[in-house]
Enzyme design. Sequence first.
Site, PDB file in Angstrom:
ATOM      1  N   ILE A   1       0.837  -1.207   0.000  1.00  0.00           N
ATOM      2  CA  ILE A   1       0.000   0.000   0.000  1.00  0.00           C
ATOM      3  C   ILE A   1       0.868   1.252   0.000  1.00  0.00           C
ATOM      4  O   ILE A   1       0.686   2.149  -0.837  1.00  0.00           O
ATOM      5  CB  ILE A   1      -0.972  -0.001   1.203  1.00  0.00           C
ATOM      6  CG1 ILE A   1      -1.924  -1.213   1.101  1.00  0.00           C
ATOM      7  CG2 ILE A   1      -1.763   1.304   1.267  1.00  0.00           C
ATOM      8  CD1 ILE A   1      -2.776  -1.460   2.325  1.00  0.00           C
TER       9      ILE A   1
ATOM     10  N   ASP B   1      11.187   2.533   6.291  1.00  0.00           N
ATOM     11  CA  ASP B   1      10.803   1.121   6.340  1.00  0.00           C
ATOM     12  C   ASP B   1      12.091   0.309   6.391  1.00  0.00           C
ATOM     13  O   ASP B   1      12.770   0.144   5.374  1.00  0.00           O
ATOM     14  CB  ASP B   1       9.979   0.756   5.093  1.00  0.00           C
ATOM     15  CG  ASP B   1       9.433  -0.667   5.154  1.00  0.00           C
ATOM     16  OD1 ASP B   1      10.072  -1.532   5.795  1.00  0.00           O
ATOM     17  OD2 ASP B   1       8.371  -0.908   4.552  1.00  0.00           O
TER      18      ASP B   1
ATOM     19  N   GLU C   1     -13.418   0.054  17.144  1.00  0.00           N
ATOM     20  CA  GLU C   1     -14.300   0.011  15.978  1.00  0.00           C
ATOM     21  C   GLU C   1     -15.438  -0.956  16.281  1.00  0.00           C
ATOM     22  O   GLU C   1     -15.146  -2.066  16.746  1.00  0.00           O
ATOM     23  CB  GLU C   1     -13.533  -0.449  14.744  1.00  0.00           C
ATOM     24  CG  GLU C   1     -12.448   0.549  14.335  1.00  0.00           C
ATOM     25  CD  GLU C   1     -11.569   0.058  13.174  1.00  0.00           C
ATOM     26  OE1 GLU C   1     -11.904  -0.966  12.550  1.00  0.00           O
ATOM     27  OE2 GLU C   1     -10.542   0.695  12.918  1.00  0.00           O
TER      28      GLU C   1
ATOM     29  N   HIS D   1     -13.488   2.418   8.649  1.00  0.00           N
ATOM     30  CA  HIS D   1     -12.558   1.411   8.124  1.00  0.00           C
ATOM     31  C   HIS D   1     -12.966   0.984   6.702  1.00  0.00           C
ATOM     32  O   HIS D   1     -13.259  -0.191   6.445  1.00  0.00           O
ATOM     33  CB  HIS D   1     -12.560   0.198   9.081  1.00  0.00           C
ATOM     34  CG  HIS D   1     -11.322  -0.660   8.955  1.00  0.00           C
ATOM     35  ND1 HIS D   1     -10.737  -1.259  10.035  1.00  0.00           N
ATOM     36  CD2 HIS D   1     -10.577  -1.038   7.881  1.00  0.00           C
ATOM     37  CE1 HIS D   1      -9.693  -1.966   9.633  1.00  0.00           C
ATOM     38  NE2 HIS D   1      -9.578  -1.843   8.328  1.00  0.00           N
ATOM     39  N   ILE D   2     -12.973   1.979   5.802  1.00  0.00           N
ATOM     40  CA  ILE D   2     -13.476   1.712   4.450  1.00  0.00           C
ATOM     41  C   ILE D   2     -12.371   1.514   3.419  1.00  0.00           C
ATOM     42  O   ILE D   2     -12.635   1.440   2.225  1.00  0.00           O
ATOM     43  CB  ILE D   2     -14.409   2.844   3.959  1.00  0.00           C
ATOM     44  CG1 ILE D   2     -13.693   4.208   3.980  1.00  0.00           C
ATOM     45  CG2 ILE D   2     -15.693   2.880   4.771  1.00  0.00           C
ATOM     46  CD1 ILE D   2     -14.430   5.296   3.215  1.00  0.00           C
ATOM     47  N   GLY D   3     -11.109   1.428   3.891  1.00  0.00           N
ATOM     48  CA  GLY D   3      -9.987   1.335   2.950  1.00  0.00           C
ATOM     49  C   GLY D   3     -10.165   0.261   1.900  1.00  0.00           C
ATOM     50  O   GLY D   3      -9.911   0.469   0.715  1.00  0.00           O
ATOM     51  N   ALA D   4     -10.605  -0.910   2.337  1.00  0.00           N
ATOM     52  CA  ALA D   4     -10.678  -2.053   1.417  1.00  0.00           C
ATOM     53  C   ALA D   4     -12.094  -2.287   0.911  1.00  0.00           C
ATOM     54  O   ALA D   4     -12.340  -3.231   0.184  1.00  0.00           O
ATOM     55  CB  ALA D   4     -10.185  -3.301   2.126  1.00  0.00           C
TER      56      ALA D   4
HETATM   57  P1  NAD Z   1       2.740  -4.906   3.453  1.00  0.00           P
HETATM   58  O1  NAD Z   1       3.116  -6.072   4.285  1.00  0.00           O
HETATM   59  O2  NAD Z   1       2.834  -5.007   1.965  1.00  0.00           O
HETATM   60  O3  NAD Z   1       3.583  -3.611   3.903  1.00  0.00           O
HETATM   61  C1  NAD Z   1       3.850  -3.308   5.237  1.00  0.00           C
HETATM   62  C2  NAD Z   1       5.210  -2.645   5.258  1.00  0.00           C
HETATM   63  O4  NAD Z   1       5.463  -2.228   6.589  1.00  0.00           O
HETATM   64  C3  NAD Z   1       6.348  -3.594   4.853  1.00  0.00           C
HETATM   65  O5  NAD Z   1       7.112  -3.042   3.792  1.00  0.00           O
HETATM   66  C4  NAD Z   1       7.174  -3.734   6.126  1.00  0.00           C
HETATM   67  O6  NAD Z   1       8.561  -3.847   5.838  1.00  0.00           O
HETATM   68  C5  NAD Z   1       6.855  -2.427   6.830  1.00  0.00           C
HETATM   69  N1  NAD Z   1       7.116  -2.476   8.258  1.00  0.00           N
HETATM   70  C6  NAD Z   1       6.919  -3.485   9.130  1.00  0.00           C
HETATM   71  N2  NAD Z   1       7.291  -3.114  10.362  1.00  0.00           N
HETATM   72  C7  NAD Z   1       7.734  -1.835  10.272  1.00  0.00           C
HETATM   73  C8  NAD Z   1       8.241  -0.895  11.203  1.00  0.00           C
HETATM   74  N3  NAD Z   1       8.384  -1.207  12.501  1.00  0.00           N
HETATM   75  N4  NAD Z   1       8.586   0.342  10.745  1.00  0.00           N
HETATM   76  C9  NAD Z   1       8.449   0.676   9.442  1.00  0.00           C
HETATM   77  N5  NAD Z   1       7.992  -0.185   8.505  1.00  0.00           N
HETATM   78  C10 NAD Z   1       7.636  -1.423   8.926  1.00  0.00           C
HETATM   79  O7  NAD Z   1       1.243  -4.542   3.883  1.00  0.00           O
HETATM   80  P2  NAD Z   1       0.218  -3.595   3.096  1.00  0.00           P
HETATM   81  O8  NAD Z   1      -0.627  -4.420   2.205  1.00  0.00           O
HETATM   82  O9  NAD Z   1       0.950  -2.434   2.556  1.00  0.00           O
HETATM   83  O10 NAD Z   1      -0.731  -3.171   4.309  1.00  0.00           O
HETATM   84  C11 NAD Z   1      -0.243  -2.394   5.392  1.00  0.00           C
HETATM   85  C12 NAD Z   1      -1.259  -2.410   6.506  1.00  0.00           C
HETATM   86  O11 NAD Z   1      -2.415  -1.676   6.092  1.00  0.00           O
HETATM   87  C13 NAD Z   1      -1.835  -3.807   6.808  1.00  0.00           C
HETATM   88  O12 NAD Z   1      -1.004  -4.542   7.673  1.00  0.00           O
HETATM   89  C14 NAD Z   1      -3.156  -3.484   7.438  1.00  0.00           C
HETATM   90  O13 NAD Z   1      -2.984  -3.337   8.825  1.00  0.00           O
HETATM   91  C15 NAD Z   1      -3.526  -2.148   6.825  1.00  0.00           C
HETATM   92  N6  NAD Z   1      -4.679  -2.245   5.910  1.00  0.00           N
HETATM   93  C16 NAD Z   1      -5.755  -1.441   6.159  1.00  0.00           C
HETATM   94  C17 NAD Z   1      -6.848  -1.489   5.322  1.00  0.00           C
HETATM   95  C18 NAD Z   1      -8.030  -0.583   5.527  1.00  0.00           C
HETATM   96  O14 NAD Z   1      -9.139  -0.948   5.172  1.00  0.00           O
HETATM   97  N7  NAD Z   1      -7.846   0.611   6.055  1.00  0.00           N
HETATM   98  C19 NAD Z   1      -6.871  -2.392   4.255  1.00  0.00           C
HETATM   99  C20 NAD Z   1      -5.745  -3.167   4.022  1.00  0.00           C
HETATM  100  C21 NAD Z   1      -4.653  -3.088   4.866  1.00  0.00           C
END
Ligand code: NAD
Length: 325
Positions: A152, A172, A260, A279-282
């Site tokens: 993301i 990251d 939530e 929580h509408i991201g997805a």
């Molecule tokens: P991803 O696993 O592709 O990316 C997460 C990134 O965070 C990775 O690159 C990882 O290296 C990095 N990371 C891990 N620990 C870290 C730290 N301590 N400091 C800095 N970076 C760190 O996941 P994604 O698909 O990009 O999703 C990210 C998060 O978004 C998910 O885990 C989920 O919690 C959230 N999400 C929310 C919604 C929503 O509806 N709002 C939908 C999907 C995902």
Amino acid sequence: MSYKILLPQPILESGREYLLERGYELLDGSGFEEEDIIRDIKGCDAMIVRTAKITKRVIEAADRLKVIARHGAGFDGVDLDAAAEKRIMILYAPRSNSESVAELAIFYMLYCSRNFKLVQKLYKDDYRFAKFNVEKHELNGKILGLVGVGNIGGLVARKAALGFDMKVLAYDPYAAGLPDYITPAACREEIFAKSDYVSLHVPATPDTVNSVGEKELAMMKNTAFLINTSRGTIVDEEALIRALQEKRIAGAALDVLRQEPIDPANPLLNMDNVLTAPHIGAATREASARSSLTCAVGIDDFLSGRRPEFPVPPMKKMLDEMGLN
Ligand code: NAD
């Protein structure tokens, strides 16, 4: 006898059809609270989980469960230890919703940049003030600081840099091979100190939960906004409320909250400079259709003795031990 798959919440046709065509029996759940799932899970071989929490009690109540597929990119709502103990495989659907969440993060930045909540509130009664005196800015040339630059965060960076000419800084420690439009931050603090928008894209882990608190908020510019589309637990919400009330930061857009559904008494709901959402991201049709199909394919692969493409990372070892290479 066919395998039975519990759906505590409905999934889109793409996944339903895939499973029905392959002879699976689908059981629509009676609800998605813990007690509902505990009642429904008996006799089920698999389950596709949307927002429901899968607790140790649910796992313990399962008598035939072999695999759970999480309909999204986060899997912190599933008790992985309890599942591993019962040798239940956990799959997920990374990337299925990345575009949707990334678009939403951009929307939140645009919304903040125009102070849109305040403009909407004021303009019918005070057109001139809303038009001329409410602070508004372009995204163009501003600094976007990303914490987490995975699926993301990477898309947000691309859209912000190439679509809006923002300068993108990212922290990251695990990311490699970043494109040239992302500048790696020298340290985590740099993100908070330099950015006009700080956008969070990390999973909820022991390292990240409560990782944005008083100290980080104090480093932010008083003109900067915090955007959170990751998990509510990443942010110390009380510290954020104080920073907003004392105008130490300009505002926030929060797709996710610690509690939530939101508590109607949560002061964030009534702040002119804060946008909250359920929580509408997805929650787009496109992301839901992709997640539904990814979960269905994963369950079919696993129950058919093939290695599924998307086990949650801590479960990869279990697949190896099962000889599913
Ligand atoms: P991803 O696993 O592709 O990316 C997460 C990134 O965070 C990775 O690159 C990882 O290296 C990095 N990371 C891990 N620990 C870290 C730290 N301590 N400091 C800095 N970076 C760190 O996941 P994604 O698909 O990009 O999703 C990210 C998060 O978004 C998910 O885990 C989920 O919690 C959230 N999400 C929310 C919604 C929503 O509806 N709002 C939908 C999907 C995902």
